[in-house]
Motif scaffolding. Sequence first.
Motif, PDB file in Angstrom:
ATOM      1  N   SER A 157     -49.680  26.633  75.480  1.00 28.47           N
ATOM      2  CA  SER A 157     -50.760  25.747  75.103  1.00 28.47           C
ATOM      3  C   SER A 157     -50.339  25.001  73.844  1.00 28.47           C
ATOM      4  N   LYS A 158     -50.129  23.710  73.988  1.00 32.19           N
ATOM      5  CA  LYS A 158     -49.740  22.914  72.838  1.00 32.19           C
ATOM      6  C   LYS A 158     -50.239  21.495  73.027  1.00 32.19           C
ATOM      7  N   LYS A 159     -50.236  20.762  71.941  1.00 27.88           N
ATOM      8  CA  LYS A 159     -50.701  19.384  71.992  1.00 27.88           C
ATOM      9  C   LYS A 159     -49.701  18.519  72.743  1.00 27.88           C
ATOM     10  N   TRP A 160     -50.213  17.466  73.327  1.00 29.38           N
ATOM     11  CA  TRP A 160     -49.362  16.502  74.018  1.00 29.38           C
ATOM     12  C   TRP A 160     -48.598  15.693  72.977  1.00 29.38           C
ATOM     13  N   SER A 161     -47.313  15.498  73.204  1.00 29.07           N
ATOM     14  CA  SER A 161     -46.511  14.677  72.301  1.00 29.07           C
ATOM     15  C   SER A 161     -46.599  13.221  72.741  1.00 29.07           C
ATOM     16  N   THR A 162     -46.211  12.324  71.858  1.00 32.73           N
ATOM     17  CA  THR A 162     -46.207  10.894  72.216  1.00 32.73           C
ATOM     18  C   THR A 162     -45.192  10.634  73.324  1.00 32.73           C
ATOM     19  N   GLU A 163     -44.091  11.410  73.342  1.00 28.15           N
ATOM     20  CA  GLU A 163     -43.080  11.266  74.402  1.00 28.15           C
ATOM     21  C   GLU A 163     -43.648  11.677  75.755  1.00 28.15           C
ATOM     22  N   GLN A 164     -44.429  12.775  75.771  1.00 28.65           N
ATOM     23  CA  GLN A 164     -45.049  13.212  77.029  1.00 28.65           C
ATOM     24  C   GLN A 164     -46.070  12.185  77.510  1.00 28.65           C
ATOM     25  N   ASP A 165     -46.866  11.642  76.594  1.00 24.05           N
ATOM     26  CA  ASP A 165     -47.834  10.607  76.973  1.00 24.05           C
ATOM     27  C   ASP A 165     -47.127   9.383  77.556  1.00 24.05           C
ATOM     28  N   ALA A 166     -46.030   8.978  76.914  1.00 24.11           N
ATOM     29  CA  ALA A 166     -45.273   7.815  77.402  1.00 24.11           C
ATOM     30  C   ALA A 166     -44.685   8.096  78.785  1.00 24.11           C
ATOM     31  N   ALA A 167     -44.112   9.299  78.960  1.00 25.17           N
ATOM     32  CA  ALA A 167     -43.546   9.672  80.259  1.00 25.17           C
ATOM     33  C   ALA A 167     -44.631   9.702  81.323  1.00 25.17           C
ATOM     34  N   LEU A 168     -45.815  10.175  80.957  1.00 26.75           N
ATOM     35  CA  LEU A 168     -46.929  10.220  81.905  1.00 26.75           C
ATOM     36  C   LEU A 168     -47.354   8.812  82.305  1.00 26.75           C
ATOM     37  N   ARG A 169     -47.481   7.907  81.333  1.00 23.70           N
ATOM     38  CA  ARG A 169     -47.864   6.517  81.646  1.00 23.70           C
ATOM     39  C   ARG A 169     -46.858   5.860  82.593  1.00 23.70           C
ATOM     40  N   LYS A 208     -47.788  15.732  91.773  1.00 20.63           N
ATOM     41  CA  LYS A 208     -46.689  16.694  91.642  1.00 20.63           C
ATOM     42  C   LYS A 208     -45.407  15.967  91.266  1.00 20.63           C
ATOM     43  N   ALA A 209     -45.166  14.817  91.848  1.00 24.39           N
ATOM     44  CA  ALA A 209     -43.989  14.020  91.487  1.00 24.39           C
ATOM     45  C   ALA A 209     -44.137  13.470  90.069  1.00 24.39           C
ATOM     46  N   ILE A 210     -45.344  13.061  89.712  1.00 24.23           N
ATOM     47  CA  ILE A 210     -45.603  12.562  88.358  1.00 24.23           C
ATOM     48  C   ILE A 210     -45.297  13.660  87.338  1.00 24.23           C
ATOM     49  N   ALA A 211     -45.741  14.881  87.619  1.00 29.38           N
ATOM     50  CA  ALA A 211     -45.546  15.999  86.693  1.00 29.38           C
ATOM     51  C   ALA A 211     -44.070  16.328  86.500  1.00 29.38           C
ATOM     52  N   GLU A 212     -43.245  16.080  87.498  1.00 29.71           N
ATOM     53  CA  GLU A 212     -41.813  16.338  87.368  1.00 29.71           C
ATOM     54  C   GLU A 212     -41.180  15.447  86.306  1.00 29.71           C
ATOM     55  N   ALA A 213     -41.807  14.310  86.022  1.00 32.72           N
ATOM     56  CA  ALA A 213     -41.296  13.381  85.006  1.00 32.72           C
ATOM     57  C   ALA A 213     -41.784  13.738  83.601  1.00 32.72           C
ATOM     58  N   VAL A 214     -42.722  14.688  83.514  1.00 27.07           N
ATOM     59  CA  VAL A 214     -43.292  15.065  82.214  1.00 27.07           C
ATOM     60  C   VAL A 214     -42.900  16.514  81.923  1.00 27.07           C
ATOM     61  N   PRO A 215     -41.935  16.701  81.020  1.00 26.84           N
ATOM     62  CA  PRO A 215     -41.439  18.061  80.751  1.00 26.84           C
ATOM     63  C   PRO A 215     -42.523  18.990  80.195  1.00 26.84           C
ATOM     64  N   GLY A 216     -42.569  20.203  80.760  1.00 27.55           N
ATOM     65  CA  GLY A 216     -43.480  21.226  80.259  1.00 27.55           C
ATOM     66  C   GLY A 216     -44.918  21.097  80.717  1.00 27.55           C
ATOM     67  N   ARG A 217     -45.199  20.212  81.673  1.00 23.70           N
ATOM     68  CA  ARG A 217     -46.576  20.015  82.142  1.00 23.70           C
ATOM     69  C   ARG A 217     -46.644  20.113  83.662  1.00 23.70           C
ATOM     70  N   THR A 218     -47.768  20.659  84.147  1.00 18.38           N
ATOM     71  CA  THR A 218     -47.989  20.774  85.590  1.00 18.38           C
ATOM     72  C   THR A 218     -48.721  19.541  86.090  1.00 18.38           C
ATOM     73  N   HIS A 219     -48.861  19.437  87.396  1.00 20.09           N
ATOM     74  CA  HIS A 219     -49.599  18.310  87.968  1.00 20.09           C
ATOM     75  C   HIS A 219     -51.060  18.337  87.527  1.00 20.09           C
ATOM     76  N   VAL A 220     -51.611  19.533  87.318  1.00 20.17           N
ATOM     77  CA  VAL A 220     -52.998  19.657  86.858  1.00 20.17           C
ATOM     78  C   VAL A 220     -53.121  19.136  85.429  1.00 20.17           C
ATOM     79  N   HIS A 221     -52.172  19.522  84.560  1.00 23.93           N
ATOM     80  CA  HIS A 221     -52.175  19.029  83.185  1.00 23.93           C
ATOM     81  C   HIS A 221     -52.134  17.507  83.169  1.00 23.93           C
ATOM     82  N   CYS A 222     -51.212  16.944  83.958  1.00 27.16           N
ATOM     83  CA  CYS A 222     -51.027  15.485  83.970  1.00 27.16           C
ATOM     84  C   CYS A 222     -52.259  14.761  84.485  1.00 27.16           C
ATOM     85  N   LEU A 223     -52.825  15.259  85.557  1.00 26.24           N
ATOM     86  CA  LEU A 223     -54.016  14.623  86.121  1.00 26.24           C
ATOM     87  C   LEU A 223     -55.157  14.649  85.119  1.00 26.24           C
ATOM     88  N   GLN A 224     -55.380  15.790  84.489  1.00 21.18           N
ATOM     89  CA  GLN A 224     -56.469  15.894  83.515  1.00 21.18           C
ATOM     90  C   GLN A 224     -56.220  14.999  82.309  1.00 21.18           C
TER      91      GLN A 224
END
Length: 96
Positions: A45-57, A69-85
Amino acid sequence: DKPGKKGYKLKMTKPSKKKAVKERTIENETETEQETQAPHTAYPSKKWSTEQDAALRIAVEHYQGKNWKAIAEAVPGRTHVHCLQRWKKVLQPALV
């Protein structure tokens, strides 16, 4: 007799309990808890970094927000649920 009529009975059987009962101790209880809980290092459990936010966008734009699930593969350390939320609750352009 028909179901629901007086005199009609269902027989219910209890599952058998043939396993040996282990004495309950603090050591046994913590072993059981450790076996059933997900490891804390899997998704810390940690805060989202600016790099993770950029990768998610970038990933959401690339996949048009359809394959989480494919989107989450581009965001290190996060699941598809994390990314969607994160996208739906924080980053989605319609919210800003």
